[in-house]
Design a protein around this motif. Structure first.
Motif, PDB file in Angstrom:
ATOM      1  N   ARG A 156      79.229 -10.206  51.825  1.00  7.47           N
ATOM      2  CA  ARG A 156      78.577  -8.897  51.166  1.00  7.47           C
ATOM      3  C   ARG A 156      79.883  -8.239  50.066  1.00  7.47           C
ATOM      4  O   ARG A 156      79.468  -7.036  49.678  1.00  7.47           O
ATOM      5  CB  ARG A 156      78.430  -7.828  52.338  1.00  7.47           C
ATOM      6  N   GLY A 157      80.774  -8.890  49.945  1.00  9.65           N
ATOM      7  CA  GLY A 157      81.580  -8.345  48.873  1.00  9.65           C
ATOM      8  C   GLY A 157      83.019  -7.726  49.507  1.00  9.65           C
ATOM      9  O   GLY A 157      83.787  -6.966  48.966  1.00  9.65           O
ATOM     10  N   ASP A 158      82.806  -7.367  50.984  1.00 10.08           N
ATOM     11  CA  ASP A 158      83.689  -6.746  51.465  1.00 10.08           C
ATOM     12  C   ASP A 158      85.143  -7.588  51.695  1.00 10.08           C
ATOM     13  O   ASP A 158      85.259  -8.564  51.836  1.00 10.08           O
ATOM     14  CB  ASP A 158      83.468  -6.194  52.962  1.00 10.08           C
ATOM     15  N   ALA A 159      86.175  -6.833  51.316  1.00 10.16           N
ATOM     16  CA  ALA A 159      87.511  -7.581  51.136  1.00 10.16           C
ATOM     17  C   ALA A 159      87.701  -7.870  52.801  1.00 10.16           C
ATOM     18  O   ALA A 159      87.955  -6.803  53.595  1.00 10.16           O
ATOM     19  CB  ALA A 159      88.545  -6.347  50.692  1.00 10.16           C
ATOM     20  N   ASN A 160      88.054  -8.947  52.976  1.00  7.32           N
ATOM     21  CA  ASN A 160      88.688  -9.463  54.339  1.00  7.32           C
ATOM     22  C   ASN A 160      89.763 -10.443  54.516  1.00  7.32           C
ATOM     23  O   ASN A 160      90.088 -11.130  55.409  1.00  7.32           O
ATOM     24  CB  ASN A 160      87.191 -10.311  54.875  1.00  7.32           C
ATOM     25  N   GLY A 161      90.628 -10.400  53.311  1.00  5.59           N
ATOM     26  CA  GLY A 161      91.693 -11.022  53.105  1.00  5.59           C
ATOM     27  C   GLY A 161      92.456 -11.138  51.733  1.00  5.59           C
ATOM     28  O   GLY A 161      91.963 -10.534  50.929  1.00  5.59           O
ATOM     29  N   VAL A 162      93.579 -11.510  51.690  1.00  4.62           N
ATOM     30  CA  VAL A 162      94.357 -11.549  50.546  1.00  4.62           C
ATOM     31  C   VAL A 162      95.146 -12.939  50.580  1.00  4.62           C
ATOM     32  O   VAL A 162      95.349 -13.554  51.286  1.00  4.62           O
ATOM     33  CB  VAL A 162      95.320 -10.463  50.501  1.00  4.62           C
ATOM     34  N   ILE A 163      95.370 -13.533  49.321  1.00  7.13           N
ATOM     35  CA  ILE A 163      96.560 -14.486  48.764  1.00  7.13           C
ATOM     36  C   ILE A 163      97.605 -13.899  48.369  1.00  7.13           C
ATOM     37  O   ILE A 163      97.375 -13.102  47.278  1.00  7.13           O
ATOM     38  CB  ILE A 163      95.772 -15.561  48.051  1.00  7.13           C
ATOM     39  N   LEU A 164      98.609 -14.154  48.999  1.00  4.31           N
ATOM     40  CA  LEU A 164      99.909 -13.489  48.183  1.00  4.31           C
ATOM     41  C   LEU A 164     100.576 -14.363  47.341  1.00  4.31           C
ATOM     42  O   LEU A 164     100.109 -15.535  47.038  1.00  4.31           O
ATOM     43  CB  LEU A 164     101.022 -13.288  49.447  1.00  4.31           C
ATOM     44  N   SER A 165     101.477 -13.891  46.516  1.00  6.36           N
ATOM     45  CA  SER A 165     102.296 -14.593  45.610  1.00  6.36           C
ATOM     46  C   SER A 165     103.094 -15.845  45.942  1.00  6.36           C
ATOM     47  O   SER A 165     103.106 -16.901  45.055  1.00  6.36           O
ATOM     48  CB  SER A 165     103.211 -13.945  44.644  1.00  6.36           C
ATOM     49  N   ASP A 166     103.126 -16.017  46.992  1.00  9.12           N
ATOM     50  CA  ASP A 166     104.073 -17.126  47.716  1.00  9.12           C
ATOM     51  C   ASP A 166     103.105 -18.115  48.310  1.00  9.12           C
ATOM     52  O   ASP A 166     103.469 -19.176  48.836  1.00  9.12           O
ATOM     53  CB  ASP A 166     104.904 -17.004  48.589  1.00  9.12           C
ATOM     54  N   GLY A 167     101.644 -17.742  48.231  1.00  8.79           N
ATOM     55  CA  GLY A 167     100.468 -18.527  48.822  1.00  8.79           C
ATOM     56  C   GLY A 167     100.225 -18.242  50.130  1.00  8.79           C
ATOM     57  O   GLY A 167      98.963 -18.976  50.459  1.00  8.79           O
ATOM     58  N   ALA A 168     100.826 -17.356  51.042  1.00  5.80           N
ATOM     59  CA  ALA A 168     100.550 -17.115  52.251  1.00  5.80           C
ATOM     60  C   ALA A 168      99.006 -16.350  52.249  1.00  5.80           C
ATOM     61  O   ALA A 168      98.854 -15.820  51.153  1.00  5.80           O
ATOM     62  CB  ALA A 168     101.570 -16.323  52.957  1.00  5.80           C
ATOM     63  N   ILE A 169      98.195 -16.929  53.133  1.00  3.98           N
ATOM     64  CA  ILE A 169      96.838 -16.227  53.147  1.00  3.98           C
ATOM     65  C   ILE A 169      96.774 -15.154  54.394  1.00  3.98           C
ATOM     66  O   ILE A 169      97.237 -15.775  55.550  1.00  3.98           O
ATOM     67  CB  ILE A 169      95.665 -17.253  53.515  1.00  3.98           C
ATOM     68  N   VAL A 170      96.309 -13.955  54.358  1.00  2.84           N
ATOM     69  CA  VAL A 170      96.275 -13.031  55.259  1.00  2.84           C
ATOM     70  C   VAL A 170      94.661 -12.608  55.238  1.00  2.84           C
ATOM     71  O   VAL A 170      94.189 -12.168  54.632  1.00  2.84           O
ATOM     72  CB  VAL A 170      97.088 -11.790  55.048  1.00  2.84           C
ATOM     73  N   ARG A 171      94.084 -12.734  56.669  1.00  2.00           N
ATOM     74  CA  ARG A 171      92.871 -12.440  56.848  1.00  2.00           C
ATOM     75  C   ARG A 171      92.802 -11.183  57.655  1.00  2.00           C
ATOM     76  O   ARG A 171      93.758 -10.918  58.524  1.00  2.00           O
ATOM     77  CB  ARG A 171      92.030 -13.475  57.592  1.00  2.00           C
ATOM     78  N   PHE A 172      92.015 -10.244  57.666  1.00  2.00           N
ATOM     79  CA  PHE A 172      91.831  -9.289  58.542  1.00  2.00           C
ATOM     80  C   PHE A 172      90.232  -8.705  58.420  1.00  2.00           C
ATOM     81  O   PHE A 172      89.381  -9.299  57.573  1.00  2.00           O
ATOM     82  CB  PHE A 172      92.675  -7.973  57.869  1.00  2.00           C
ATOM     83  N   ALA A 173      90.047  -7.677  59.412  1.00  2.00           N
ATOM     84  CA  ALA A 173      88.523  -7.396  59.573  1.00  2.00           C
ATOM     85  C   ALA A 173      88.254  -6.535  58.382  1.00  2.00           C
ATOM     86  O   ALA A 173      89.104  -5.936  57.641  1.00  2.00           O
ATOM     87  CB  ALA A 173      88.685  -6.384  60.924  1.00  2.00           C
ATOM     88  N   PRO A 174      86.854  -6.527  57.830  1.00  2.00           N
ATOM     89  CA  PRO A 174      86.352  -6.056  56.674  1.00  2.00           C
ATOM     90  C   PRO A 174      86.611  -4.566  56.371  1.00  2.00           C
ATOM     91  O   PRO A 174      86.996  -4.077  55.634  1.00  2.00           O
ATOM     92  CB  PRO A 174      84.965  -6.457  56.646  1.00  2.00           C
TER      93      PRO A 174
END
Length: 222
Positions: A156-174
């Motif tokens: 649905r387009g809700d943000a649910n995570g990020v990719i950081l500059s070092d490649g780490a992936i963080v997920r979170f509730a929308p």
């Protein structure tokens, strides 16, 4: 500093078959641009693979292409996908565009070898997925900090995570955030996840602008 809201804790769960075929032809109008397409419209594009994306359990659940497109694919297909596609390979993605600009792939084609991985349901008779509370027992405490390279979104387009500059992936509730996240923004998180050959991926328990400024996402009393 990013202000965070509290919500009920929940980890997202990921739910292999490989078919070697000739690469399907492109439509007459050429590769589509998922960012310009209407949500759920057919998307066809070609680009080299920049990296494999993983969920907090360490399972490959998608690709990031060199043009920045995020491609989602079910984690139960991870073995088939990683057999057919490596970082640097040019792939053709056939699928559906999503509201946030990502593409949900129905088929991923290695254009050099013709190997094609189709989205398929889990094989009949396959063991049921382990319950969430048991799967969580295999996760370890992970931390990540850096600048946001890309913001991940759901269907649905809700943000649910990020990719950081070092490649780490963080997920979170929308709905964990009060303010939108932007590429280039400082971001840090602590949570549960895995670190493997594909990188670090975690489900956030606390987030902030730095590791010294983390705010909890969940009310432990509930």
């Amino acid at each position: 500093m990013t202000r965070l809201t509290l919500s009920s804790a929940a980890l997202w769960l990921g739910a292999s078959a490989l078919n070697a075929h000739a690469a399907p032809p492109l439509p007459a109008h050429g590769p589509g641009a998922p960012h310009a397409a209407m949500p759920h419209a057919q998307a066809v594009l070609e680009s080299p693979v920049a990296r494999l994306l993983t969920n907090p359990y360490g399972e490959v659940d998608g690709l990031r292409l060199t043009d920045g497109t995020v491609v989602r694919f079910p984690p139960h297909m991870a073995d088939a996908l990683t057999t057919a596609v490596k970082v640097g390979d040019t792939v053709r993605i056939i699928g559906r565009s999503e509201a946030g600009g990502a593409v949900k792939a129905d088929a991923i084609v290695n254009t050099a070898t013709g190997q094609t991985v189709y989205e398929q349901p889990p094989e009949p008779g396959r063991a049921r997925p382990m319950p969430p509370h048991l799967r969580m027992a295999g996760l370890q405490t992970q931390q990540a900090q850096g600048r946001i390279e890309a913001v991940l979104t759901g269907p649905r387009g809700d943000a649910n995570g990020v990719i950081l500059s070092d490649g780490a992936i963080v997920r979170f509730a929308p709905h964990a955030l009060q303010q939108p996240l932007q590429p280039g923004q400082l971001f840090a998180a602590s949570g549960l996840g895995t670190r493997n050959a594909h990188g670090t991926s975690l489900e956030a328990i606390s987030m902030g602008a730095s590791l010294s400024d983390l705010q909890p996402l969940y009310d432990r009393a509930r």
